[in-house]
Scaffold this motif. Structure first.
Motif, PDB file in Angstrom:
ATOM      1  N   ALA A  85       0.752 -79.097 -41.012  1.00  0.00           N
ATOM      2  CA  ALA A  85       0.799 -79.480 -42.421  1.00  0.00           C
ATOM      3  C   ALA A  85       2.021 -80.340 -42.700  1.00  0.00           C
ATOM      4  N   PHE A  86       1.871 -81.334 -43.593  1.00  0.00           N
ATOM      5  CA  PHE A  86       2.930 -82.223 -44.068  1.00  0.00           C
ATOM      6  C   PHE A  86       3.357 -83.278 -43.051  1.00  0.00           C
ATOM      7  N   ILE A  87       2.758 -83.318 -41.853  1.00  0.00           N
ATOM      8  CA  ILE A  87       3.297 -84.207 -40.822  1.00  0.00           C
ATOM      9  C   ILE A  87       3.130 -85.675 -41.200  1.00  0.00           C
ATOM     10  N   SER A  88       2.083 -85.990 -41.971  1.00  0.00           N
ATOM     11  CA  SER A  88       1.857 -87.381 -42.346  1.00  0.00           C
ATOM     12  C   SER A  88       2.877 -87.888 -43.363  1.00  0.00           C
ATOM     13  N   GLY A  94      12.284 -87.362 -44.861  1.00  0.00           N
ATOM     14  CA  GLY A  94      12.637 -86.472 -43.771  1.00  0.00           C
ATOM     15  C   GLY A  94      12.620 -84.999 -44.132  1.00  0.00           C
ATOM     16  N   LEU A  95      12.646 -84.677 -45.442  1.00  0.00           N
ATOM     17  CA  LEU A  95      12.618 -83.273 -45.843  1.00  0.00           C
ATOM     18  C   LEU A  95      11.299 -82.610 -45.474  1.00  0.00           C
ATOM     19  N   PHE A  96      10.242 -83.427 -45.351  1.00  0.00           N
ATOM     20  CA  PHE A  96       8.954 -82.864 -44.961  1.00  0.00           C
ATOM     21  C   PHE A  96       8.969 -82.345 -43.533  1.00  0.00           C
ATOM     22  N   LEU A  97       9.958 -82.738 -42.731  1.00  0.00           N
ATOM     23  CA  LEU A  97      10.060 -82.197 -41.381  1.00  0.00           C
ATOM     24  C   LEU A  97      10.371 -80.703 -41.421  1.00  0.00           C
ATOM     25  N   VAL A  98      11.077 -80.249 -42.465  1.00  0.00           N
ATOM     26  CA  VAL A  98      11.352 -78.812 -42.616  1.00  0.00           C
ATOM     27  C   VAL A  98      10.039 -78.054 -42.770  1.00  0.00           C
ATOM     28  N   PHE A  99       9.164 -78.536 -43.653  1.00  0.00           N
ATOM     29  CA  PHE A  99       7.893 -77.857 -43.886  1.00  0.00           C
ATOM     30  C   PHE A  99       7.002 -77.925 -42.643  1.00  0.00           C
ATOM     31  N   THR A 100       7.008 -79.088 -41.977  1.00  0.00           N
ATOM     32  CA  THR A 100       6.192 -79.247 -40.772  1.00  0.00           C
ATOM     33  C   THR A 100       6.674 -78.329 -39.650  1.00  0.00           C
ATOM     34  N   ALA A 104       4.677 -75.378 -37.841  1.00  0.00           N
ATOM     35  CA  ALA A 104       4.410 -75.452 -36.405  1.00  0.00           C
ATOM     36  C   ALA A 104       4.898 -74.224 -35.658  1.00  0.00           C
ATOM     37  N   THR A 105       6.003 -73.639 -36.107  1.00  0.00           N
ATOM     38  CA  THR A 105       6.592 -72.500 -35.395  1.00  0.00           C
ATOM     39  C   THR A 105       6.062 -71.153 -35.863  1.00  0.00           C
ATOM     40  N   LEU A 106       5.537 -71.086 -37.089  1.00  0.00           N
ATOM     41  CA  LEU A 106       5.130 -69.785 -37.626  1.00  0.00           C
ATOM     42  C   LEU A 106       3.970 -69.139 -36.873  1.00  0.00           C
ATOM     43  N   ALA A 158      17.563 -65.260 -39.773  1.00  0.00           N
ATOM     44  CA  ALA A 158      18.374 -66.196 -38.986  1.00  0.00           C
ATOM     45  C   ALA A 158      17.487 -67.173 -38.219  1.00  0.00           C
ATOM     46  N   ALA A 159      16.432 -66.677 -37.596  1.00  0.00           N
ATOM     47  CA  ALA A 159      15.543 -67.541 -36.821  1.00  0.00           C
ATOM     48  C   ALA A 159      14.869 -68.582 -37.711  1.00  0.00           C
ATOM     49  N   THR A 160      14.428 -68.155 -38.891  1.00  0.00           N
ATOM     50  CA  THR A 160      13.781 -69.082 -39.817  1.00  0.00           C
ATOM     51  C   THR A 160      14.760 -70.143 -40.297  1.00  0.00           C
ATOM     52  N   LEU A 161      15.978 -69.735 -40.617  1.00  0.00           N
ATOM     53  CA  LEU A 161      16.976 -70.690 -41.085  1.00  0.00           C
ATOM     54  C   LEU A 161      17.389 -71.659 -39.982  1.00  0.00           C
ATOM     55  N   VAL A 162      17.399 -71.205 -38.734  1.00  0.00           N
ATOM     56  CA  VAL A 162      17.708 -72.099 -37.617  1.00  0.00           C
ATOM     57  C   VAL A 162      16.672 -73.224 -37.546  1.00  0.00           C
ATOM     58  N   VAL A 163      15.404 -72.874 -37.688  1.00  0.00           N
ATOM     59  CA  VAL A 163      14.342 -73.894 -37.686  1.00  0.00           C
ATOM     60  C   VAL A 163      14.517 -74.847 -38.862  1.00  0.00           C
ATOM     61  N   ALA A 164      14.758 -74.286 -40.053  1.00  0.00           N
ATOM     62  CA  ALA A 164      14.872 -75.114 -41.252  1.00  0.00           C
ATOM     63  C   ALA A 164      16.078 -76.047 -41.186  1.00  0.00           C
ATOM     64  N   VAL A 165      17.227 -75.530 -40.777  1.00  0.00           N
ATOM     65  CA  VAL A 165      18.439 -76.353 -40.721  1.00  0.00           C
ATOM     66  C   VAL A 165      18.315 -77.426 -39.641  1.00  0.00           C
ATOM     67  N   SER A 166      17.759 -77.068 -38.487  1.00  0.00           N
ATOM     68  CA  SER A 166      17.546 -78.052 -37.435  1.00  0.00           C
ATOM     69  C   SER A 166      16.615 -79.160 -37.911  1.00  0.00           C
ATOM     70  N   ALA A 167      15.539 -78.780 -38.597  1.00  0.00           N
ATOM     71  CA  ALA A 167      14.580 -79.770 -39.096  1.00  0.00           C
ATOM     72  C   ALA A 167      15.206 -80.665 -40.160  1.00  0.00           C
TER      73      ALA A 167
END
Length: 305
Positions: A85-88, A94-100, A104-106, A158-167
């Motif tokens: 979702a949101f990849i397009s 670039g904020l849509f990379l957080v949602f994508t 992708a990881t969930l 922590a794991a979720t925030l790591v994904v979000a901050v990295s994205a």
């Protein structure tokens, strides 16, 4: 006034101070127990490796989208919204990379990481021969189990925030940032988009508390950390496969993974809360059921290691 009269109030004060002192010591001990458990968990190489893998997923997605759209085309087949979702929308903001990245990881990476940490919580201590020594402390089995579960929940966040901050970091480096277009087609500011991203990260973390309770219950059933981790991850995969079988549509709303992607409704205007509240209620139910089962099993378990 006699000496007895002078000493009586002081005696009552000392007696009244003793329960408060005891409560203070218990509180300090429980806080120390949780702190030590958190430090032990987050210092393990396995935990750091899991967080590194989670942080790498947004990097790989961002680089892949950047390479794919290097000629100015949109991401996805035919410029559509193929893939997560949101990849397009990533190339536009670039904020849509957080949602994508969260989408992708969930389904697999985040639950697998939670399953590994939760499955090892009790069984790992038993396998290492340290569980019996932990129970010698005045924490008791119930408080130790609650501390273990609290540690896994903190790891979920922590794991979720790591994904979000990295994205967010990768999205800011590779793509433009600015106002967002919601799923409903309305425009929101970048600041509000960041707020929505934080809410989505919290919703994803809350979606994993049922998995945390399930993994903790499995961990109380065996003395092998590897067996507990493998069983938990196997159950995660099995449930998600069952959630895709059309013939089981009557049962699917009760699978803990069924409403995981409802966080996308936070990108609507107005926000759709129905599936979000169903997801939170379902996770709370799983946490209560499997948390109670873990407590019943652990408090009655014969600890030999």
């Amino acid at each position: 006034m006699s000496r007895a009269d002078l000493s009586a109030p002081q005696g009552r004060g000392e007696q009244g101070d003793r329960p408060r002192t005891a409560r203070t010591r218990r509180t300090a001990f429980h806080a120390s127990l949780l702190r030590n458990e958190l430090l032990t968990t987050f210092r393990r190489w396995r935990t750091l490796a899991l967080l590194a893998v989670l942080a790498a997923v947004p990097v790989l997605v961002g680089i892949a989208v950047k390479i794919e759209t290097g000629d100015g085309s949109s991401a996805g087949p035919g410029g559509g919204g193929g893939g997560p979702a949101f990849i397009s929308q990533i190339t536009n903001n670039g904020l849509f990379l957080v949602f994508t990245a969260l989408a992708a990881t969930l389904p697999f990476f985040l639950p697998m990481a939670i399953g590994v940490v939760a499955g090892d919580a009790i069984a790992g201590e038993a396998n290492a021969g340290t569980l019996r020594y932990l129970l010698v402390a005045p924490a008791g089995r119930s408080r130790l189990l609650l501390t273990k579960y609290a540690t896994v929940v903190v790891f979920c966040l922590a794991a979720t925030l790591v994904v979000a901050v990295s994205a967010l970091t990768v999205g800011a480096l590779l793509f433009p940032l600015g106002d967002l277009t919601t799923i409903s087609g309305t425009q929101i500011s970048f600041a509000e988009g960041l707020g929505r991203a934080l809410l989505i990260a919290l919703a994803v973390a809350a979606s994993l508390i049922g998995v945390a309770a399930l993994g903790l219950f499995v961990s109380t059933m065996t003395g092998s950390g590897i067996a507990a981790m493998a069983t938990t991850v196997g159950l995660l995969i099995t449930v998600q496969i069952l959630d895709q079988i059309p013939q089981l549509h009557a049962l699917q709303p009760y699978f803990f993974s069924h409403y995981w992607l409802s966080f996308a409704d936070l990108m609507r205007e107005p926000v759709y809360w129905d599936d979000l509240t169903k997801n939170l209620g379902l996770q709370a139910l799983y946490a209560a059921v499997f948390g109670s089962a873990a407590w019943a099993r652990f408090t009655a378990k014969d600890i030999t290691a």
